[in-house]
Design a protein around this motif. Structure first.
Motif, PDB file in Angstrom:
ATOM      1  N   LEU A 117       0.812  -1.226   0.000  1.00  0.00           N
ATOM      2  CA  LEU A 117       0.000   0.000   0.000  1.00  0.00           C
ATOM      3  C   LEU A 117       0.842   1.272   0.000  1.00  0.00           C
ATOM      4  O   LEU A 117       1.795   1.396   0.777  1.00  0.00           O
ATOM      5  N   GLU A 118       0.444   2.232  -0.829  1.00  0.00           N
ATOM      6  CA  GLU A 118       1.150   3.510  -0.910  1.00  0.00           C
ATOM      7  C   GLU A 118       1.005   4.285   0.413  1.00  0.00           C
ATOM      8  O   GLU A 118       1.947   4.911   0.887  1.00  0.00           O
ATOM      9  N   THR A 119      -0.204   4.251   0.998  1.00  0.00           N
ATOM     10  CA  THR A 119      -0.391   4.946   2.289  1.00  0.00           C
ATOM     11  C   THR A 119       0.558   4.373   3.334  1.00  0.00           C
ATOM     12  O   THR A 119       1.072   5.098   4.180  1.00  0.00           O
ATOM     13  N   SER A 120       0.813   3.068   3.273  1.00  0.00           N
ATOM     14  CA  SER A 120       1.716   2.440   4.232  1.00  0.00           C
ATOM     15  C   SER A 120       3.159   2.875   3.995  1.00  0.00           C
ATOM     16  O   SER A 120       3.932   3.011   4.935  1.00  0.00           O
ATOM     17  N   ARG A 121       3.514   3.097   2.718  1.00  0.00           N
ATOM     18  CA  ARG A 121       4.888   3.553   2.436  1.00  0.00           C
ATOM     19  C   ARG A 121       5.077   4.967   2.994  1.00  0.00           C
ATOM     20  O   ARG A 121       6.101   5.276   3.592  1.00  0.00           O
ATOM     21  N   LEU A 122       4.066   5.807   2.835  1.00  0.00           N
ATOM     22  CA  LEU A 122       4.146   7.152   3.412  1.00  0.00           C
ATOM     23  C   LEU A 122       4.193   7.059   4.936  1.00  0.00           C
ATOM     24  O   LEU A 122       4.934   7.785   5.606  1.00  0.00           O
ATOM     25  N   TRP A 123       3.403   6.154   5.485  1.00  0.00           N
ATOM     26  CA  TRP A 123       3.352   5.933   6.942  1.00  0.00           C
ATOM     27  C   TRP A 123       4.752   5.587   7.444  1.00  0.00           C
ATOM     28  O   TRP A 123       5.276   6.187   8.379  1.00  0.00           O
ATOM     29  N   ARG A 124       5.392   4.621   6.790  1.00  0.00           N
ATOM     30  CA  ARG A 124       6.690   4.124   7.238  1.00  0.00           C
ATOM     31  C   ARG A 124       7.761   5.220   7.145  1.00  0.00           C
ATOM     32  O   ARG A 124       8.533   5.426   8.084  1.00  0.00           O
ATOM     33  N   GLU A 125       7.763   5.937   6.011  1.00  0.00           N
ATOM     34  CA  GLU A 125       8.752   7.025   5.844  1.00  0.00           C
ATOM     35  C   GLU A 125       8.567   8.107   6.912  1.00  0.00           C
ATOM     36  O   GLU A 125       9.532   8.599   7.487  1.00  0.00           O
ATOM     37  N   THR A 126       7.309   8.469   7.135  1.00  0.00           N
ATOM     38  CA  THR A 126       7.026   9.565   8.072  1.00  0.00           C
ATOM     39  C   THR A 126       7.404   9.181   9.497  1.00  0.00           C
ATOM     40  O   THR A 126       8.021   9.963  10.222  1.00  0.00           O
ATOM     41  N   VAL A 127       7.060   7.971   9.885  1.00  0.00           N
ATOM     42  CA  VAL A 127       7.353   7.516  11.247  1.00  0.00           C
ATOM     43  C   VAL A 127       8.873   7.415  11.440  1.00  0.00           C
ATOM     44  O   VAL A 127       9.416   7.822  12.468  1.00  0.00           O
TER      45      VAL A 127
END
Ligand code: IPM
Ligand code: MG
Length: 363
Positions: free
Chosen positions: A189-199
Protein backbone atom coordinates in the motif's frame (compact mmCIF):
# COMPACT_ATOMS: atom_id res chain seq x y z
CA UNK A 1 -14.49 21.90 44.83
CA UNK A 2 -13.97 21.65 41.06
CA UNK A 3 -16.94 20.29 39.15
CA UNK A 4 -16.19 17.75 36.42
CA UNK A 5 -18.92 17.29 33.83
CA UNK A 6 -19.00 13.84 32.28
CA UNK A 7 -21.33 12.94 29.43
CA UNK A 8 -22.44 9.30 29.38
CA UNK A 9 -23.45 7.79 26.04
CA UNK A 10 -24.89 4.32 26.80
CA UNK A 11 -25.81 3.58 23.17
CA UNK A 12 -26.94 0.11 22.07
CA UNK A 13 -26.78 -3.57 23.01
CA UNK A 14 -24.81 -4.11 26.21
CA UNK A 15 -23.83 -0.42 26.16
CA UNK A 16 -26.41 0.65 28.76
CA UNK A 17 -25.44 -2.21 31.12
CA UNK A 18 -21.73 -1.45 31.07
CA UNK A 19 -22.48 2.28 31.31
CA UNK A 20 -24.37 1.56 34.55
CA UNK A 21 -21.19 -0.13 35.80
CA UNK A 22 -19.15 2.92 34.78
CA UNK A 23 -21.60 5.23 36.52
CA UNK A 24 -21.40 3.18 39.71
CA UNK A 25 -17.61 3.46 39.76
CA UNK A 26 -17.72 7.20 39.04
CA UNK A 27 -20.18 7.63 41.92
CA UNK A 28 -17.91 5.64 44.24
CA UNK A 29 -14.92 7.80 43.28
CA UNK A 30 -16.95 11.00 43.85
CA UNK A 31 -18.01 9.72 47.19
CA UNK A 32 -14.69 8.34 48.44
CA UNK A 33 -12.44 11.17 47.24
CA UNK A 34 -14.96 13.98 47.66
CA UNK A 35 -15.00 15.00 43.99
CA UNK A 36 -17.91 16.61 42.22
CA UNK A 37 -18.23 14.31 39.21
CA UNK A 38 -21.50 15.17 37.46
CA UNK A 39 -22.88 12.86 34.84
CA UNK A 40 -25.51 13.49 32.19
CA UNK A 41 -26.85 10.97 29.70
CA UNK A 42 -27.21 11.60 25.97
CA UNK A 43 -28.32 9.61 22.93
CA UNK A 44 -26.01 8.08 20.33
CA UNK A 45 -26.10 5.22 17.83
CA UNK A 46 -29.15 3.09 17.11
CA UNK A 47 -31.24 4.40 20.00
CA UNK A 48 -30.56 7.94 18.77
CA UNK A 49 -31.56 6.91 15.22
CA UNK A 50 -34.81 5.44 16.52
CA UNK A 51 -35.67 8.49 18.61
CA UNK A 52 -34.40 11.37 16.50
CA UNK A 53 -33.56 9.99 13.05
CA UNK A 54 -29.89 10.94 13.62
CA UNK A 55 -27.13 8.63 14.96
CA UNK A 56 -25.38 11.67 16.46
CA UNK A 57 -28.00 14.27 17.40
CA UNK A 58 -26.74 17.87 17.58
CA UNK A 59 -27.66 18.04 21.31
CA UNK A 60 -25.35 15.09 21.98
CA UNK A 61 -22.46 16.58 20.04
CA UNK A 62 -22.86 19.97 21.74
CA UNK A 63 -22.88 18.36 25.20
CA UNK A 64 -19.79 16.24 24.37
CA UNK A 65 -17.80 19.21 23.08
CA UNK A 66 -18.57 21.14 26.29
CA UNK A 67 -17.88 18.23 28.66
CA UNK A 68 -14.71 17.53 30.62
CA UNK A 69 -14.83 13.90 29.46
CA UNK A 70 -17.16 11.57 27.58
CA UNK A 71 -17.86 7.89 28.29
CA UNK A 72 -19.43 5.67 25.63
CA UNK A 73 -20.90 2.18 26.09
CA UNK A 74 -21.31 0.74 22.57
CA UNK A 75 -23.15 1.36 19.32
CA UNK A 76 -24.67 -0.84 16.63
CA UNK A 77 -26.62 -4.06 16.21
CA UNK A 78 -28.39 -6.16 13.57
CA UNK A 79 -31.61 -4.24 14.16
CA UNK A 80 -30.24 -1.40 12.01
CA UNK A 81 -28.75 -3.59 9.24
CA UNK A 82 -29.95 -2.42 5.87
CA UNK A 83 -30.96 1.00 7.20
CA UNK A 84 -29.74 3.95 5.21
CA UNK A 85 -28.10 5.50 8.27
CA UNK A 86 -26.08 3.28 10.60
CA UNK A 87 -25.54 3.61 14.37
CA UNK A 88 -21.74 3.42 13.84
CA UNK A 89 -21.96 6.72 11.94
CA UNK A 90 -22.71 8.35 15.28
CA UNK A 91 -19.49 7.11 16.88
CA UNK A 92 -17.35 7.87 13.83
CA UNK A 93 -18.88 11.33 13.55
CA UNK A 94 -18.21 11.98 17.22
CA UNK A 95 -14.56 10.89 16.96
CA UNK A 96 -14.11 13.17 13.99
CA UNK A 97 -15.98 16.17 15.43
CA UNK A 98 -14.04 15.94 18.71
CA UNK A 99 -10.73 15.61 16.81
CA UNK A 100 -9.85 12.34 18.57
CA UNK A 101 -7.06 11.08 16.36
CA UNK A 102 -5.26 8.86 18.88
CA UNK A 103 -6.87 5.79 20.38
CA UNK A 104 -5.00 4.14 23.25
CA UNK A 105 -5.82 0.51 23.96
CA UNK A 106 -3.68 -1.06 26.70
CA UNK A 107 -3.46 -4.85 27.06
CA UNK A 108 -1.99 -6.23 30.26
CA UNK A 109 -1.92 -9.83 31.39
CA UNK A 110 -1.34 -10.45 35.08
CA UNK A 111 -0.04 -13.88 36.21
CA UNK A 112 -3.54 -14.80 37.44
CA UNK A 113 -5.00 -13.44 34.20
CA UNK A 114 -2.74 -15.62 32.07
CA UNK A 115 -4.74 -18.76 32.86
CA UNK A 116 -7.95 -17.16 31.58
CA UNK A 117 -6.60 -16.69 28.07
CA UNK A 118 -7.43 -19.31 25.45
CA UNK A 119 -3.71 -19.07 24.56
CA UNK A 120 -1.09 -20.88 26.63
CA UNK A 121 -0.37 -19.14 29.93
CA UNK A 122 3.37 -19.27 29.17
CA UNK A 123 2.83 -17.30 25.99
CA UNK A 124 0.67 -14.53 27.45
CA UNK A 125 2.11 -14.22 30.96
CA UNK A 126 3.61 -10.78 31.49
CA UNK A 127 2.17 -9.22 28.33
CA UNK A 128 2.06 -5.46 28.73
CA UNK A 129 1.45 -3.61 25.50
CA UNK A 130 -0.24 -0.44 24.37
CA UNK A 131 -1.91 -0.16 20.99
CA UNK A 132 -1.94 3.39 19.63
CA UNK A 133 -4.47 3.32 16.83
CA UNK A 134 -4.95 6.24 14.43
CA UNK A 135 -8.65 7.03 14.72
CA UNK A 136 -9.82 9.70 12.29
CA UNK A 137 -8.23 8.75 8.97
CA UNK A 138 -7.73 5.89 6.54
CA UNK A 139 -10.45 3.90 4.82
CA UNK A 140 -12.92 4.70 7.63
CA UNK A 141 -13.06 8.34 6.63
CA UNK A 142 -12.00 8.36 2.95
CA UNK A 143 -14.42 9.04 0.16
CA UNK A 144 -16.92 6.22 -0.39
CA UNK A 145 -18.69 5.32 -3.58
CA UNK A 146 -21.39 2.80 -4.26
CA UNK A 147 -22.92 1.59 -7.48
CA UNK A 148 -25.08 -1.47 -7.97
CA UNK A 149 -22.11 -3.75 -8.67
CA UNK A 150 -19.10 -1.76 -7.43
CA UNK A 151 -18.03 0.03 -4.26
CA UNK A 152 -14.93 1.86 -3.02
CA UNK A 153 -13.55 3.17 0.28
CA UNK A 154 -10.60 5.47 -0.25
CA UNK A 155 -7.72 4.94 2.18
CA UNK A 156 -5.90 8.27 2.48
CA UNK A 157 -3.32 9.60 4.94
CA UNK A 158 -1.37 12.85 5.10
CA UNK A 159 2.05 13.22 6.78
CA UNK A 160 0.39 15.54 9.31
CA UNK A 161 -2.10 12.85 10.30
CA UNK A 162 0.65 10.24 10.58
CA UNK A 163 3.04 12.46 12.51
CA UNK A 164 0.61 13.57 15.19
CA UNK A 165 -0.46 10.05 16.14
CA UNK A 166 3.14 8.79 15.92
CA UNK A 167 4.14 11.46 18.44
CA UNK A 168 1.57 10.06 20.86
CA UNK A 169 3.09 6.59 20.44
CA UNK A 170 6.70 7.77 20.86
CA UNK A 171 5.84 9.81 23.97
CA UNK A 172 4.00 6.83 25.46
CA UNK A 173 7.03 4.62 24.73
CA UNK A 174 9.26 7.01 26.67
CA UNK A 175 7.07 6.43 29.74
CA UNK A 176 7.18 2.67 29.17
CA UNK A 177 9.95 0.40 27.83
CA UNK A 178 11.10 2.73 25.05
CA UNK A 179 10.06 0.58 22.09
CA UNK A 180 7.63 1.30 19.24
CA UNK A 181 6.50 -1.27 16.68
CA UNK A 182 4.93 0.53 13.73
CA UNK A 183 2.63 -1.72 11.74
CA UNK A 184 1.79 -1.21 8.08
CA UNK A 185 1.50 -2.97 4.74
CA UNK A 186 4.33 -1.08 3.02
CA UNK A 187 5.02 -3.94 0.60
CA UNK A 188 1.66 -3.26 -1.05
CA UNK A 189 0.00 0.00 0.00
CA UNK A 190 1.15 3.51 -0.91
CA UNK A 191 -0.39 4.95 2.29
CA UNK A 192 1.72 2.44 4.23
CA UNK A 193 4.89 3.55 2.44
CA UNK A 194 4.15 7.15 3.41
CA UNK A 195 3.35 5.93 6.94
CA UNK A 196 6.69 4.12 7.24
CA UNK A 197 8.75 7.03 5.84
CA UNK A 198 7.03 9.57 8.07
CA UNK A 199 7.35 7.52 11.25
CA UNK A 200 11.03 6.77 10.50
CA UNK A 201 11.81 10.45 9.89
CA UNK A 202 10.04 11.55 13.07
CA UNK A 203 11.91 8.93 15.08
CA UNK A 204 15.24 10.25 13.81
CA UNK A 205 14.51 13.92 14.34
CA UNK A 206 12.50 13.95 17.56
CA UNK A 207 12.71 10.57 19.29
CA UNK A 208 16.22 9.13 18.74
CA UNK A 209 16.05 7.64 22.25
CA UNK A 210 13.08 5.41 21.33
CA UNK A 211 13.72 2.14 19.54
CA UNK A 212 11.60 1.81 16.39
CA UNK A 213 10.86 -1.27 14.31
CA UNK A 214 8.49 -1.76 11.40
CA UNK A 215 6.44 -4.92 10.97
CA UNK A 216 4.01 -5.80 8.18
CA UNK A 217 0.46 -6.21 9.42
CA UNK A 218 0.11 -9.89 8.46
CA UNK A 219 3.31 -10.80 10.28
CA UNK A 220 2.25 -8.63 13.23
CA UNK A 221 -1.07 -10.48 13.50
CA UNK A 222 0.90 -13.70 13.79
CA UNK A 223 3.50 -12.37 16.21
CA UNK A 224 0.76 -10.99 18.44
CA UNK A 225 -0.33 -14.49 19.40
CA UNK A 226 3.07 -16.16 19.00
CA UNK A 227 5.34 -13.78 20.93
CA UNK A 228 3.09 -11.10 22.40
CA UNK A 229 5.71 -10.06 24.97
CA UNK A 230 7.79 -8.74 22.06
CA UNK A 231 5.52 -5.67 21.90
CA UNK A 232 5.67 -2.51 23.98
CA UNK A 233 3.92 0.27 22.03
CA UNK A 234 2.13 -0.73 18.83
CA UNK A 235 1.50 2.13 16.42
CA UNK A 236 -0.84 1.60 13.51
CA UNK A 237 -3.45 3.07 11.19
CA UNK A 238 -7.18 3.03 11.79
CA UNK A 239 -8.38 -0.26 10.29
CA UNK A 240 -5.30 -2.33 11.17
CA UNK A 241 -5.68 -1.01 14.73
CA UNK A 242 -9.34 -2.00 14.85
CA UNK A 243 -8.53 -5.56 13.81
CA UNK A 244 -5.34 -6.04 15.84
CA UNK A 245 -6.90 -4.69 19.04
CA UNK A 246 -9.70 -7.28 18.94
CA UNK A 247 -7.04 -9.94 18.41
CA UNK A 248 -4.87 -8.58 21.23
CA UNK A 249 -7.79 -8.52 23.66
CA UNK A 250 -7.83 -12.32 23.65
CA UNK A 251 -4.38 -12.32 25.24
CA UNK A 252 -6.03 -11.07 28.42
CA UNK A 253 -8.84 -13.63 28.25
CA UNK A 254 -11.75 -11.81 26.66
CA UNK A 255 -12.63 -8.79 24.58
CA UNK A 256 -14.66 -7.64 27.58
CA UNK A 257 -11.44 -6.78 29.41
CA UNK A 258 -10.16 -3.85 27.36
CA UNK A 259 -10.82 -0.18 27.91
CA UNK A 260 -9.69 2.63 25.67
CA UNK A 261 -9.03 6.34 25.56
CA UNK A 262 -9.49 8.44 22.43
CA UNK A 263 -7.60 11.70 22.63
CA UNK A 264 -6.97 14.76 20.50
CA UNK A 265 -5.09 18.01 21.04
CA UNK A 266 -6.68 19.37 24.20
CA UNK A 267 -10.46 19.24 24.49
CA UNK A 268 -12.38 16.40 26.09
CA UNK A 269 -11.44 12.77 25.47
CA UNK A 270 -13.75 9.86 24.75
CA UNK A 271 -13.45 6.73 26.85
CA UNK A 272 -15.02 3.45 25.81
CA UNK A 273 -14.64 -0.30 26.19
CA UNK A 274 -13.54 -1.85 22.89
CA UNK A 275 -16.02 -4.74 22.96
CA UNK A 276 -18.90 -3.27 21.01
CA UNK A 277 -22.63 -3.79 21.49
CA UNK A 278 -22.70 -7.64 21.71
CA UNK A 279 -26.43 -7.83 20.82
CA UNK A 280 -26.50 -11.61 21.44
CA UNK A 281 -26.06 -11.09 25.19
CA UNK A 282 -27.68 -7.67 25.58
CA UNK A 283 -30.23 -7.13 28.35
CA UNK A 284 -29.21 -10.22 30.34
CA UNK A 285 -26.81 -8.54 32.77
CA UNK A 286 -24.01 -10.94 31.85
CA UNK A 287 -21.66 -8.60 29.96
CA UNK A 288 -18.17 -8.14 31.36
CA UNK A 289 -18.00 -4.62 32.85
CA UNK A 290 -14.19 -4.61 33.17
CA UNK A 291 -13.60 -2.88 29.83
CA UNK A 292 -16.01 -0.14 30.90
CA UNK A 293 -14.48 0.16 34.36
CA UNK A 294 -10.93 0.34 32.97
CA UNK A 295 -12.21 3.01 30.57
CA UNK A 296 -13.39 4.93 33.64
CA UNK A 297 -9.89 4.56 35.04
CA UNK A 298 -8.49 6.05 31.82
CA UNK A 299 -11.13 8.79 31.95
CA UNK A 300 -10.01 9.72 35.45
CA UNK A 301 -6.34 9.65 34.42
CA UNK A 302 -6.28 11.22 30.94
CA UNK A 303 -9.58 13.08 31.06
CA UNK A 304 -9.57 14.60 34.52
CA UNK A 305 -5.96 14.25 35.69
CA UNK A 306 -7.04 12.21 38.76
CA UNK A 307 -4.07 9.85 38.69
CA UNK A 308 -4.37 8.27 42.16
CA UNK A 309 -8.06 7.64 41.68
CA UNK A 310 -7.42 6.08 38.27
CA UNK A 311 -4.82 3.75 39.76
CA UNK A 312 -7.13 2.82 42.64
CA UNK A 313 -9.87 1.79 40.17
CA UNK A 314 -7.41 -0.42 38.28
CA UNK A 315 -6.22 -2.02 41.51
CA UNK A 316 -9.81 -2.63 42.60
CA UNK A 317 -10.49 -4.56 39.37
CA UNK A 318 -7.32 -6.61 39.91
CA UNK A 319 -8.33 -7.30 43.53
CA UNK A 320 -11.79 -8.58 42.58
CA UNK A 321 -10.35 -10.83 39.85
CA UNK A 322 -7.70 -12.09 42.28
CA UNK A 323 -10.48 -13.04 44.71
CA UNK A 324 -11.70 -15.49 42.06
CA UNK A 325 -14.79 -13.60 40.95
CA UNK A 326 -15.38 -13.15 37.24
CA UNK A 327 -18.08 -12.90 34.57
CA UNK A 328 -19.31 -15.59 32.17
CA UNK A 329 -16.88 -14.70 29.34
CA UNK A 330 -14.04 -15.59 31.73
CA UNK A 331 -15.74 -18.77 32.93
CA UNK A 332 -17.18 -17.14 36.07
CA UNK A 333 -20.64 -16.65 37.53
CA UNK A 334 -20.88 -12.96 38.36
CA UNK A 335 -23.41 -10.78 36.62
CA UNK A 336 -22.32 -7.49 35.10
CA UNK A 337 -23.88 -5.50 37.94
CA UNK A 338 -22.62 -7.81 40.71
CA UNK A 339 -19.07 -7.59 39.40
CA UNK A 340 -19.29 -3.80 39.24
CA UNK A 341 -20.60 -3.68 42.81
CA UNK A 342 -17.69 -5.86 43.90
CA UNK A 343 -15.25 -3.43 42.27
CA UNK A 344 -16.96 -0.47 43.96
CA UNK A 345 -16.70 -2.31 47.28
CA UNK A 346 -13.01 -3.11 46.73
CA UNK A 347 -12.44 0.56 45.95
CA UNK A 348 -14.16 1.49 49.19
CA UNK A 349 -12.02 -0.97 51.14
CA UNK A 350 -8.69 0.23 49.75
CA UNK A 351 -9.65 3.89 50.15
CA UNK A 352 -10.78 3.39 53.72
CA UNK A 353 -7.63 1.41 54.51
CA UNK A 354 -5.47 4.15 52.98
CA UNK A 355 -7.21 6.90 54.96
CA UNK A 356 -7.01 4.82 58.11
CA UNK A 357 -3.29 4.25 57.51
CA UNK A 358 -2.75 7.98 57.13
CA UNK A 359 -4.63 8.74 60.35
CA UNK A 360 -2.55 6.13 62.18
CA UNK A 361 0.57 7.75 60.77
CA UNK A 362 -0.49 11.20 61.94
CA UNK A 363 -1.57 9.81 65.30
C1 IPM B 1 -14.10 -0.08 17.76
C2 IPM B 1 -15.34 -0.47 17.02
C3 IPM B 1 -15.73 0.66 16.07
C4 IPM B 1 -14.59 0.84 15.09
C5 IPM B 1 -17.07 0.47 15.34
C6 IPM B 1 -18.21 0.27 16.30
C7 IPM B 1 -17.36 1.59 14.40
O1 IPM B 1 -15.16 -1.68 16.36
O2 IPM B 1 -14.11 0.97 18.44
O3 IPM B 1 -13.11 -0.81 17.69
O4 IPM B 1 -14.51 0.12 14.08
O5 IPM B 1 -13.75 1.72 15.33
MG1 MG C 1 -13.34 -2.65 16.84
Amino acid sequence: MKTHNIVLLPGDGVGPEVTDAARLILAAVSDLWGHDLRTSVKLIGGVALDETGEPLPQATLDACLKADAVFLGAVGGPKWDGHERRPEEGLLGLRQAMGLYANLRPVEVTPQGAVRSPLKADVVKGVDLLIVRELTGGAYFGEKTREADRATDLCAYSTHEIERVARVAFRAARERRGHVTSIDKANVLETSRLWRETVTRLAHTDFPDVELEHVLVDAAAMRLIQKPRAFDVVLTENMFGDILSDEASILSGSIGMLGSASLGDGGPGLFEPIHGSAPDIAGRDIANPIGAILSVSMLLHYGLGLIDEAEAVRSAVTAVLASGRSTADLGGWESCSAFAWAVAQALRNTRTAALHGRLMHWG
